[in-house]
Design an enzyme around this catalytic site. Sequence first.
Site, PDB file in Angstrom:
ATOM      1  N   PRO A  95      53.034  53.744  40.966  1.00  0.00           N
ATOM      2  CA  PRO A  95      53.985  53.312  40.729  1.00  0.00           C
ATOM      3  C   PRO A  95      55.133  52.477  41.615  1.00  0.00           C
ATOM      4  O   PRO A  95      55.796  51.515  41.177  1.00  0.00           O
ATOM      5  CB  PRO A  95      54.522  54.499  39.985  1.00  0.00           C
ATOM      6  CG  PRO A  95      53.650  55.433  39.689  1.00  0.00           C
ATOM      7  CD  PRO A  95      52.482  55.107  40.810  1.00  0.00           C
ATOM      8  N   GLY A 111      52.389  49.228  44.299  1.00  0.00           N
ATOM      9  CA  GLY A 111      51.876  47.932  44.256  1.00  0.00           C
ATOM     10  C   GLY A 111      50.735  47.477  45.162  1.00  0.00           C
ATOM     11  O   GLY A 111      49.913  48.182  45.521  1.00  0.00           O
ATOM     12  N   SER A 112      51.038  46.285  45.725  1.00  0.00           N
ATOM     13  CA  SER A 112      50.045  45.842  46.875  1.00  0.00           C
ATOM     14  C   SER A 112      50.208  46.426  48.029  1.00  0.00           C
ATOM     15  O   SER A 112      49.476  46.192  49.085  1.00  0.00           O
ATOM     16  CB  SER A 112      50.301  44.313  47.168  1.00  0.00           C
ATOM     17  OG  SER A 112      50.091  43.626  45.741  1.00  0.00           O
ATOM     18  N   ILE A 132      45.398  51.583  36.344  1.00  0.00           N
ATOM     19  CA  ILE A 132      44.008  51.752  36.687  1.00  0.00           C
ATOM     20  C   ILE A 132      43.241  51.670  35.303  1.00  0.00           C
ATOM     21  O   ILE A 132      43.410  52.369  34.304  1.00  0.00           O
ATOM     22  CB  ILE A 132      44.109  53.385  37.024  1.00  0.00           C
ATOM     23  CG1 ILE A 132      44.934  53.897  38.067  1.00  0.00           C
ATOM     24  CG2 ILE A 132      42.641  53.666  37.503  1.00  0.00           C
ATOM     25  CD1 ILE A 132      45.145  53.014  39.448  1.00  0.00           C
ATOM     26  N   GLU A 184      35.942  42.769  45.515  1.00  0.00           N
ATOM     27  CA  GLU A 184      36.858  42.604  44.488  1.00  0.00           C
ATOM     28  C   GLU A 184      37.416  41.361  44.321  1.00  0.00           C
ATOM     29  O   GLU A 184      37.464  40.903  42.968  1.00  0.00           O
ATOM     30  CB  GLU A 184      38.012  43.766  44.260  1.00  0.00           C
ATOM     31  CG  GLU A 184      38.884  43.750  43.251  1.00  0.00           C
ATOM     32  CD  GLU A 184      39.891  44.877  43.211  1.00  0.00           C
ATOM     33  OE1 GLU A 184      40.669  44.842  42.204  1.00  0.00           O
ATOM     34  OE2 GLU A 184      39.947  45.645  44.118  1.00  0.00           O
ATOM     35  N   ARG A 185      37.781  41.019  45.148  1.00  0.00           N
ATOM     36  CA  ARG A 185      38.732  39.403  45.106  1.00  0.00           C
ATOM     37  C   ARG A 185      37.694  38.371  44.737  1.00  0.00           C
ATOM     38  O   ARG A 185      37.894  37.410  44.084  1.00  0.00           O
ATOM     39  CB  ARG A 185      39.549  39.174  46.636  1.00  0.00           C
ATOM     40  CG  ARG A 185      40.730  40.087  46.458  1.00  0.00           C
ATOM     41  CD  ARG A 185      41.249  40.345  47.727  1.00  0.00           C
ATOM     42  NE  ARG A 185      42.408  40.877  47.583  1.00  0.00           N
ATOM     43  CZ  ARG A 185      43.195  41.659  48.784  1.00  0.00           C
ATOM     44  NH1 ARG A 185      42.798  41.132  50.211  1.00  0.00           N
ATOM     45  NH2 ARG A 185      44.276  42.416  48.639  1.00  0.00           N
ATOM     46  N   GLY A 208      44.433  43.171  41.714  1.00  0.00           N
ATOM     47  CA  GLY A 208      43.421  43.108  42.969  1.00  0.00           C
ATOM     48  C   GLY A 208      44.055  42.488  44.124  1.00  0.00           C
ATOM     49  O   GLY A 208      43.422  41.774  44.915  1.00  0.00           O
ATOM     50  N   THR A 264      48.198  40.526  44.566  1.00  0.00           N
ATOM     51  CA  THR A 264      48.867  39.419  44.040  1.00  0.00           C
ATOM     52  C   THR A 264      48.589  38.178  44.773  1.00  0.00           C
ATOM     53  O   THR A 264      48.162  38.009  45.960  1.00  0.00           O
ATOM     54  CB  THR A 264      50.278  39.726  43.835  1.00  0.00           C
ATOM     55  OG1 THR A 264      50.722  39.880  45.186  1.00  0.00           O
ATOM     56  CG2 THR A 264      50.624  40.850  43.215  1.00  0.00           C
ATOM     57  N   GLU A 298      50.913  36.155  45.991  1.00  0.00           N
ATOM     58  CA  GLU A 298      51.716  36.391  47.185  1.00  0.00           C
ATOM     59  C   GLU A 298      51.293  37.232  48.223  1.00  0.00           C
ATOM     60  O   GLU A 298      51.232  36.801  49.360  1.00  0.00           O
ATOM     61  CB  GLU A 298      53.163  37.035  46.573  1.00  0.00           C
ATOM     62  CG  GLU A 298      54.005  36.062  45.513  1.00  0.00           C
ATOM     63  CD  GLU A 298      53.327  36.008  44.065  1.00  0.00           C
ATOM     64  OE1 GLU A 298      53.754  35.261  43.529  1.00  0.00           O
ATOM     65  OE2 GLU A 298      52.627  36.981  43.921  1.00  0.00           O
TER      66      GLU A 298
END
Length: 388
Positions: free
Chosen positions: A130, A133-134, A159, A243-244, A364, A366, A368
């Site tokens: 929470p 994030g990245s 998740i 994943e990307r 996966g 952002t 940015e």
Amino acid sequence: MNNMYFTEEHNLFRKSLQDFLQKEVVPHIEKWENTGIIDRFIWKKFGDMGFFGINYPEAYGGMNLDLFYTVILLEELQKINSGGFAAAIWAHVYLAMTHLNAEGNEDIKQKYLTPSITGDKIGCLCITEPFGGSDVAGMRTTAVKKGDHYIINGSKTFITNGVYSDYLIIAAKTNPELGNKGISMFVLDRDMQGISATKLDKLGWRASDTGEIAFDNVKVPVENLMGDENKGFSYIMQHFSLERLIMGVNAHSRAEFALEYALQYMSERHAFGKSIDRFQALRHNIADLYTDMEICKEYNYSVTYRLNKGEYVVKEASMSKLKSTKMADEVIYQCLQFLGGYGYMEDYPMARLLRDSRLGPIGGGTSEILREILAKIIIDKKEYKPAT
């Protein structure tokens, strides 16, 4: 089909998968989208068909096939128009199971990977928090070793499969003072005391269960540690490339689906005495969109080829996700416009496609974050290396 990458065996697999999805999955999609619950029977059917094991070792029930079978699975899942169902499947197969296969010891593989391949167990990967994030290195979940157990406290969020899965692969700090060099990976059973999950209400991906998970003094045996203690960050980074790339492939495939549907609609929709695919403004727009989609698709295939050979493709996979997810959003936005008012109706596929696609530039990593990773590689000459 591109014969540079796909053999006749690949094409036969695609046809078999298409038939399976139309028969076993499509009839249930609307129910799963409405309830947010995917019936358990379909997991077992996927397992029985071998779809969960295509990239995994034969010793655990897999088929040890190349990554282009994965591409086919991903592409066809996008074309049944349920981003949530697709996400639930690939989060199990290529997030949770990737870590089991790479970092799990023999006992862990027998206990979790084998039943994951057969569809008897469903997994999720818990990294995002929470507050984090990245920022993976900034995670707050801790695992304190006490005798023959670790005590885990903390929380995870966003998740996929976070509510209904049978086991959880989680990242936690075993040495918080070491920052990203103090993260470790664990596998936890859902029924361990102290684990609770709350289902999140999302804009899209409605068929999948996305959860926020709390860990309150969860007692985890030391044998549930995956890989080496404090090596978790490097394991996570190593698997981000797959994943990307997966999210890049998903993006080009849903864009292709949107274009194919729009073209069919435009050939049948008439205005001012002719089908609307005869109007130059729309034809030229389609030409631009189709070009963008094909460029991303060909690039994603080339990155898949390199990853399949064992190359470390952090830069290329990051570029794949960054460009392909932006492209998909733009393509689907325009395809909805081609349908006019019907594009805005839930009876047509574009509304759901638009909602589901919007997660692409977020999940996966952002866009940015990906731009900063790429800037470090391109400008600062930073090198990312595999975990040793």
